[in-house]
Enzyme design. Structure first.
Site, short mmCIF file in Angstrom:
data_model
loop_
_atom_site.label_atom_id
_atom_site.label_comp_id
_atom_site.label_asym_id
_atom_site.label_seq_id
_atom_site.Cartn_x
_atom_site.Cartn_y
_atom_site.Cartn_z
N ASP A 21 26.01 20.29 35.54
CA ASP A 21 27.09 20.87 36.33
C ASP A 21 27.92 21.77 35.42
O ASP A 21 28.66 21.30 34.55
CB ASP A 21 27.97 19.74 36.90
CG ASP A 21 29.14 20.27 37.72
OD1 ASP A 21 29.26 21.50 37.88
OD2 ASP A 21 29.94 19.44 38.20
N VAL B 265 19.18 37.29 37.95
CA VAL B 265 18.90 37.67 36.57
C VAL B 265 18.28 36.50 35.81
O VAL B 265 17.31 36.68 35.06
CB VAL B 265 20.18 38.15 35.87
CG1 VAL B 265 19.89 38.50 34.41
CG2 VAL B 265 20.77 39.35 36.60
N TYR C 21 37.95 38.41 40.45
CA TYR C 21 36.63 38.41 39.82
C TYR C 21 36.65 39.20 38.52
O TYR C 21 36.22 38.72 37.46
CB TYR C 21 35.60 39.00 40.79
CG TYR C 21 34.25 39.27 40.18
CD1 TYR C 21 33.45 38.23 39.72
CD2 TYR C 21 33.79 40.59 40.03
CE1 TYR C 21 32.20 38.50 39.14
CE2 TYR C 21 32.56 40.85 39.47
CZ TYR C 21 31.77 39.81 39.02
OH TYR C 21 30.55 40.07 38.44
N TRP D 198 26.03 46.38 40.19
CA TRP D 198 25.20 46.51 41.39
C TRP D 198 23.81 45.87 41.21
O TRP D 198 22.78 46.48 41.51
CB TRP D 198 25.07 47.98 41.77
CG TRP D 198 26.35 48.65 42.20
CD1 TRP D 198 27.63 48.27 41.88
CD2 TRP D 198 26.49 49.82 43.00
NE1 TRP D 198 28.54 49.12 42.43
CE2 TRP D 198 27.87 50.09 43.12
CE3 TRP D 198 25.59 50.69 43.61
CZ2 TRP D 198 28.36 51.17 43.85
CZ3 TRP D 198 26.07 51.77 44.32
CH2 TRP D 198 27.45 52.00 44.45
N THR E 239 30.72 42.79 33.73
CA THR E 239 30.64 43.60 34.94
C THR E 239 31.46 44.88 34.86
O THR E 239 32.41 44.99 34.07
CB THR E 239 31.16 42.76 36.13
OG1 THR E 239 31.29 43.57 37.30
CG2 THR E 239 32.54 42.18 35.84
N ASP E 240 31.10 45.85 35.70
CA ASP E 240 31.88 47.08 35.83
C ASP E 240 33.28 46.81 36.37
O ASP E 240 34.17 47.65 36.22
CB ASP E 240 31.15 48.06 36.75
CG ASP E 240 30.94 47.49 38.14
OD1 ASP E 240 30.20 46.50 38.26
OD2 ASP E 240 31.49 48.03 39.11
N LYS F 111 36.28 37.75 34.64
CA LYS F 111 35.19 38.21 33.78
C LYS F 111 35.74 38.81 32.48
O LYS F 111 35.16 38.59 31.40
CB LYS F 111 34.33 39.23 34.51
CG LYS F 111 33.51 38.66 35.68
CD LYS F 111 32.49 37.64 35.21
CE LYS F 111 31.33 38.26 34.48
NZ LYS F 111 30.28 37.25 34.14
N THR G 104 30.21 34.96 41.35
CA THR G 104 30.05 36.37 41.72
C THR G 104 30.48 36.70 43.15
O THR G 104 30.28 37.82 43.61
CB THR G 104 28.58 36.79 41.56
OG1 THR G 104 27.76 35.95 42.38
CG2 THR G 104 28.14 36.66 40.10
#
Length: 301
Positions: free
Chosen positions: A40, A16, A129, A154, A105-106, A133, A66
């Site tokens: 960093d 992205v 994860y 996705w 994210t979903d 998030k 991710t």
């Protein structure tokens, strides 16, 4: 219209981030896009120093941890990039008035049922994860009011580590592939995600919005579409046989949502009726960019 504002793009080497940087530069924006060697992101003191030294007026955070399964054994690393880094950016936003656009994210949703989930659906992440998030989302909301969070799912592109590139790579290695068929969502190309992110940025949208392409498909269906295009375009010498399986037949360290469908109506209304393209359109476009046997540069969002 592009102004003289300086935008900080973090994660510009990812899927992205790469598209964001390309499209923003095409529109004439002035960017800061430090590489990993230059900044960093796991060193929050270094991030704070960088922000104070460069004084960006806007920030787009495409950096994230991710690796969904690896996060189960590296929760602190996932928390650093997915929670503590966004919190640091939000603190800078609160102090200076800089606008922050961040990706989620979903995986923050419960991921059950068969209907598309809107922004008010239950938030019950099932993995490290997803939990990190969501913690990042909450930290931003508690710290600044000059933010937009885009929840997507996705994500893939012609570059980086993602499902499409993995399938094309495996095509040259295996005759048969077993693919999960009971997880359903919407493949979203990094190209489209970046385009709509810039629209959201230019409108200075505030709050949380879902953003995926249109339509829905299982991972099995997605793989089938990838290979059908590859066969049609005569880009693969061999196309493996695909066998559908259930999630329970393919155990992984992290629990994945069965329902990754997202309702994007709120975003489309905020952008005054702009239309999202179907995921198949995005796939066809990304496949034309793909340099087989695989262009595996970069990292995923």
């Amino acid at each position: 219209m592009a102004g003289v504002a300086m935008i900080l793009v973090l994660g510009s080497n990812g899927q992205v981030g790469h598209e964001l940087k390309r499209q923003l530069l095409e529109r004439g924006y002035e960017l800061l896009s430090p590489t990993r060697d230059e900044l960093d992101l796991s060193n929050l003191d270094a991030v704070k120093t960088y922000l104070q030294a460069h004084q960006p007026t806007s920030m787009i955070n495409a950096a994230a941890y991710t690796q969904v399964d690896k996060a189960e054994s590296e929760p602190q690393s996932a928390d650093m990039l997915n929670h503590r880094l966004p919190h640091t950016l939000a603190e800078y936003s609160q102090q200076t008035g800089a606008y922050l656009l961040h990706y989620s994210t979903d995986y923050v949703y419960a991921g059950q049922g068969t209907k598309p989930q809107d922004e008010n659906a239950p938030l019950i992440p099932q993995s490290v994860y997803g939990k990190t998030k969501l913690a990042g989302e909450m930290a931003i909301q508690a710290t600044t009011n000059r933010y937009s969070i885009l929840r997507t799912s996705w994500v893939y592109s012609y570059r980086g580590h993602n499902f499409m590139n993995t399938m094309l790579k495996l095509a040259s290695q295996r005759d048969v592939l077993t693919i999960v068929d009971d997880q359903v969502g919407t493949p979203t190309s990094a190209d489209i995600l970046a385009t709509f992110s810039i629209l959201a940025y230019e409108e200075r949208l505030k709050g949380i919005y879902n953003l995926t392409q249109e339509g829905e498909v299982s991972w099995y269906g997605f793989a089938k579409a990838i290979f059908e295009l590859a066969r049609k375009n005569k880009r693969l010498p061999n196309v493996p046989k695909l066998l559908p399986i259930k999630t329970c037949d393919y155990p992984t360290p992290a629990i994945r949502p069965l329902n990754s469908r997202l309702d994007c109506g709120k975003l489309l209304k905020a952008l005054d009726g702009v239309k999202l393209s179907d995921w198949k359109t995005g796939l066809s476009k990304e496949m034309t960019k793909q340099q087989l046997p695989g262009n595996q540069q970069g990292t995923s969002q």
